[in-house]
Design an enzyme around this catalytic site. Structure first.
Site, PDB file in Angstrom:
ATOM      1  N   GLY A 249       0.324  -1.023  -0.144  1.00  0.00           N
ATOM      2  CA  GLY A 249      -0.108   0.078  -0.012  1.00  0.00           C
ATOM      3  C   GLY A 249       0.808   1.334   0.161  1.00  0.00           C
ATOM      4  CD  GLU A 284       0.775  -9.587   0.418  1.00  0.00           C
ATOM      5  OE1 GLU A 284       0.734 -10.423   1.620  1.00  0.00           O
ATOM      6  OE2 GLU A 284       0.180  -8.751   0.795  1.00  0.00           O
ATOM      7  N   GLY A 286       4.357  -3.699  -3.215  1.00  0.00           N
ATOM      8  CA  GLY A 286       4.592  -4.092  -5.063  1.00  0.00           C
ATOM      9  C   GLY A 286       4.403  -2.137  -5.344  1.00  0.00           C
ATOM     10  NE  ARG A 287       0.853   2.506  -5.550  1.00  0.00           N
ATOM     11  CZ  ARG A 287      -0.693   2.805  -6.800  1.00  0.00           C
ATOM     12  NH1 ARG A 287      -0.431   2.500  -8.229  1.00  0.00           N
ATOM     13  NH2 ARG A 287      -1.667   1.766  -6.260  1.00  0.00           N
ATOM     14  NE  ARG A 324      -1.915   2.939 -11.195  1.00  0.00           N
ATOM     15  CZ  ARG A 324      -2.160   4.231 -11.048  1.00  0.00           C
ATOM     16  NH1 ARG A 324      -1.620   4.947 -11.530  1.00  0.00           N
ATOM     17  NH2 ARG A 324      -2.356   4.750  -9.306  1.00  0.00           N
ATOM     18  CE1 TYR A 328      -7.775   1.425 -10.744  1.00  0.00           C
ATOM     19  CE2 TYR A 328      -6.032   2.344 -11.486  1.00  0.00           C
ATOM     20  CZ  TYR A 328      -6.619   1.526 -11.506  1.00  0.00           C
ATOM     21  OH  TYR A 328      -6.615  -0.277 -10.661  1.00  0.00           O
ATOM     22  CB  CYS A 355     -10.819   3.858 -31.570  1.00  0.00           C
ATOM     23  SG  CYS A 355     -11.963   4.552 -33.033  1.00  0.00           S
ATOM     24  CD  GLU A 356     -12.288   4.322 -24.655  1.00  0.00           C
ATOM     25  OE1 GLU A 356     -12.178   3.084 -24.637  1.00  0.00           O
ATOM     26  OE2 GLU A 356     -11.981   4.813 -23.500  1.00  0.00           O
ATOM     27  CE1 TYR A 385      -1.007  -3.411  -9.094  1.00  0.00           C
ATOM     28  CE2 TYR A 385       0.420  -1.561  -7.795  1.00  0.00           C
ATOM     29  CZ  TYR A 385      -0.432  -2.847  -8.178  1.00  0.00           C
ATOM     30  OH  TYR A 385       0.435  -3.762  -6.704  1.00  0.00           O
TER      31      TYR A 385
HETATM   32  N1  LLP Z   1      -1.065  -6.841  -0.910  1.00  0.00           N
HETATM   33  C1  LLP Z   1      -2.456  -7.767  -1.330  1.00  0.00           C
HETATM   34  C2  LLP Z   1      -2.980  -8.003  -0.549  1.00  0.00           C
HETATM   35  C3  LLP Z   1      -2.720  -6.411  -2.290  1.00  0.00           C
HETATM   36  O1  LLP Z   1      -4.303  -6.409  -2.677  1.00  0.00           O
HETATM   37  C4  LLP Z   1      -2.047  -5.089  -2.821  1.00  0.00           C
HETATM   38  C5  LLP Z   1      -2.467  -4.708  -3.941  1.00  0.00           C
HETATM   39  C6  LLP Z   1      -0.566  -6.007  -2.454  1.00  0.00           C
HETATM   40  C7  LLP Z   1      -0.003  -6.402  -1.775  1.00  0.00           C
HETATM   41  C8  LLP Z   1       0.666  -4.618  -3.468  1.00  0.00           C
HETATM   42  O2  LLP Z   1      -0.419  -2.608  -3.190  1.00  0.00           O
HETATM   43  P1  LLP Z   1       1.243  -2.576  -3.182  1.00  0.00           P
HETATM   44  O3  LLP Z   1       2.068  -1.896  -2.412  1.00  0.00           O
HETATM   45  O4  LLP Z   1       1.343  -1.980  -4.594  1.00  0.00           O
HETATM   46  O5  LLP Z   1      -0.157  -0.608  -2.703  1.00  0.00           O
HETATM   47  N2  LLP Z   1      -3.965  -1.513 -10.216  1.00  0.00           N
HETATM   48  C9  LLP Z   1      -4.198  -0.268  -8.626  1.00  0.00           C
HETATM   49  C10 LLP Z   1      -3.268  -0.658  -7.744  1.00  0.00           C
HETATM   50  C11 LLP Z   1      -4.079  -2.101  -7.099  1.00  0.00           C
HETATM   51  C12 LLP Z   1      -3.374  -2.498  -5.902  1.00  0.00           C
HETATM   52  C13 LLP Z   1      -4.271  -4.439  -5.509  1.00  0.00           C
HETATM   53  N3  LLP Z   1      -3.887  -5.056  -4.343  1.00  0.00           N
HETATM   54  C14 LLP Z   1      -3.469   0.883  -9.699  1.00  0.00           C
HETATM   55  O6  LLP Z   1      -3.464   0.832 -10.130  1.00  0.00           O
HETATM   56  O7  LLP Z   1      -3.345   2.039  -8.340  1.00  0.00           O
END
Ligand code: LLP
Length: 426
Positions: A249, A284, A286-287, A324, A328, A355-356, A385
């Site tokens: 997150g 966890e 990701g981003r 994105r 969003y 095409c939009e 993402y």
């Molecule tokens: N753990 C779980 C259970 C999750 O659902 C997620 C993200 C993460 C870890 C990783 O979260 P991060 O550190 O990346 O925020 N597509 C959207 C983001 C969706 C996130 C989904 N879950 C975007 O482009 O902003």
């Protein structure tokens, strides 16, 4: 021209002569060799961000959130750096396997894992399955019993925390498709049901409150609630629960001047402040690992000026490789990367080739007024993402991902071809 090198750009990005270079290679050379659009990932930046999380969480586990961006080469990087991996579908599980990481270092998420996916995960020996519903507790218990194993599980809890982020990516409130609500008593019931299943072993509890979060408040509140809940479960059932996974997150900066999120060490300090002594923390991200590592490189195809109204700059990708902004309202910056320009700035809108009219990548961005077809535009903070969410809308082939490091470039995800697209059709 000068580039403000701050958190927005990967650490090896710099101006050399009259062009942007990343990992020691100029964007003109990258475009000539690999074509555009292309995602250029700075491997050193990726590794440094993994190491920052790992070093902040000594004694705990860092599971990279593979949904942000995953391919076998990234799995190998994680493996070498000692990180674990969070996957959330059978497809991500297959990529994890292909990358050769030990299954014990993989955690399997998802709110609707099929029996086939659970069988594949259990047979491979994943470290943990994060159970997300009562149906899944029964399903997984049966799959594990059939395989003759005792499967370690985490229970996904929604702690009733509304993170300050876009509603599509907020997941910690009571009204969520994910997990078991703490406030509604479902989380407590899930703990009882898992403990009653001999083929399941309750290793820990999990919460993930949302994504692109730039303050500590939500993390602190969720952590406190989860720690209290863990201790209450231990007292009630006379068991020891060894792990608290706080999910991902942490947000990133997309544009200079955006709110700067805390560093991983600051997030970890907030979690540790409430962590019971016998419990191992896990996260966890990701981003916050993948996002800042990558620059999206596009070629300008047309420049359309509507006097007194707007200037549209069309590039050779768009919402198919970066949905994105449309999904969003995400805001990005871009820079003319392939040459220096002394022209005054002119406010323009960067659009894709789809095409939009909603296919807008960036609105109202000042760019040199002499921007012309053939110029390369670079959009930083494009590693999370984007390629992971790319589609084939309008039958546009998805761009490659090219890893750069110390002057060398390597394709780690190749460009799709029309042949790839046509292969699906009978
Ligand atoms: N753990 C779980 C259970 C999750 O659902 C997620 C993200 C993460 C870890 C990783 O979260 P991060 O550190 O990346 O925020 N597509 C959207 C983001 C969706 C996130 C989904 N879950 C975007 O482009 O902003």
């Amino acid at each position: 021209m000068t580039l403000v090198i701050d958190e927005v750009w990967p650490r090896t990005a710099t101006w050399a002569g009259d062009q942007l270079t990343i990992g020691g290679i100029g964007v003109r050379e990258l475009a000539a060799e690999f074509g555009t659009p292309a995602y250029i990932i700075d491997q050193a930046e990726f590794e440094a961000r993994c190491a920052e999380w790992r070093d902040a969480l000594t004694g705990g586990e860092v599971h990279y959130g593979g949904k942000a961006f995953l391919c076998p080469e990234v799995v190998r990087w994680l493996d070498r750096l000692g990180l674990c991996l969070d996957v959330c579908t059978g497809g991500e599980l297959a990529v994890a396997r292909a990358g050769g990481i030990a299954p014990g270092r993989v955690v399997f998420h998802g709110n609707n894992k099929s029996v086939a996916e659970l069988r594949a995960a259990v047979a491979w020996g994943v470290g943990c399955v994060v159970v997300d519903s009562f149906t899944e507790i029964d399903r997984l218990a049966a799959v594990a019993a059939e395989a003759g194993v005792r499967q370690s599980v985490l229970i996904r809890v929604t702690p009733g925390v509304n993170a300050h982020t876009h509603e599509f990516i907020a997941t910690g409130g009571d009204d969520s498709k994910f997990g078991f609500s703490l406030n509604a008593g479902l989380a407590a019931e899930a703990v009882s049901r898992v403990l009653a299943r001999p083929s399941l072993e309750l290793t820990g509890l999990h919460s993930h409150i949302g994504s692109q979060i730039t303050d500590l408040e939500g993390f602190a509140l969720a952590a406190r609630r989860m720690a209290d809940f863990l201790l209450a479960c231990e007292r009630r059932h006379g068991v020891t629960i060894r792990k608290l996974d706080f999910g991902g997150g942490l947000g990133i900066v997309h544009r200079p001047g955006d709110p700067v999120p805390p560093r991983p060490a600051e997030v970890v300090a907030v979690l540790r402040a409430v962590l019971p002594g016998h419990v191992r923390p896990a996260v966890e991200p990701g981003r916050s690992i993948a996002g800042p590592t990558t620059v999206a490189l596009y070629e300008v195809g047309t420049v359309k000026e509507i006097p007194g109204v707007n200037t549209y700059i069309s590039v050779d990708g768009g919402m198919s490789d970066n949905p994105r902004p449309a999904m969003y309202g995400a805001a990005y910056t871009a820079t003319l990367a392939s040459r220096a320009s002394g022209a005054p700035p002119r406010v323009a809108t960067i659009v894709g080739k789809h095409c939009e009219s909603g296919d807008v990548l960036i609105r109202d961005l000042p760019l040199p007024a002499d921007l012309r077809p053939g110029d390369l535009l670079a959009i930083p903070a494009s590693g999370a993402y984007q390629r992971a969410m790319a589609s084939n809308y309008n039958h546009v082939a998805r761009p490659p991902v090219v890893a750069v490091r110390d002057g060398a470039a390597r394709v780690i995800v190749r460009r799709e071809t029309e042949e790839d697209l046509l292969r699906l059709y009978s």
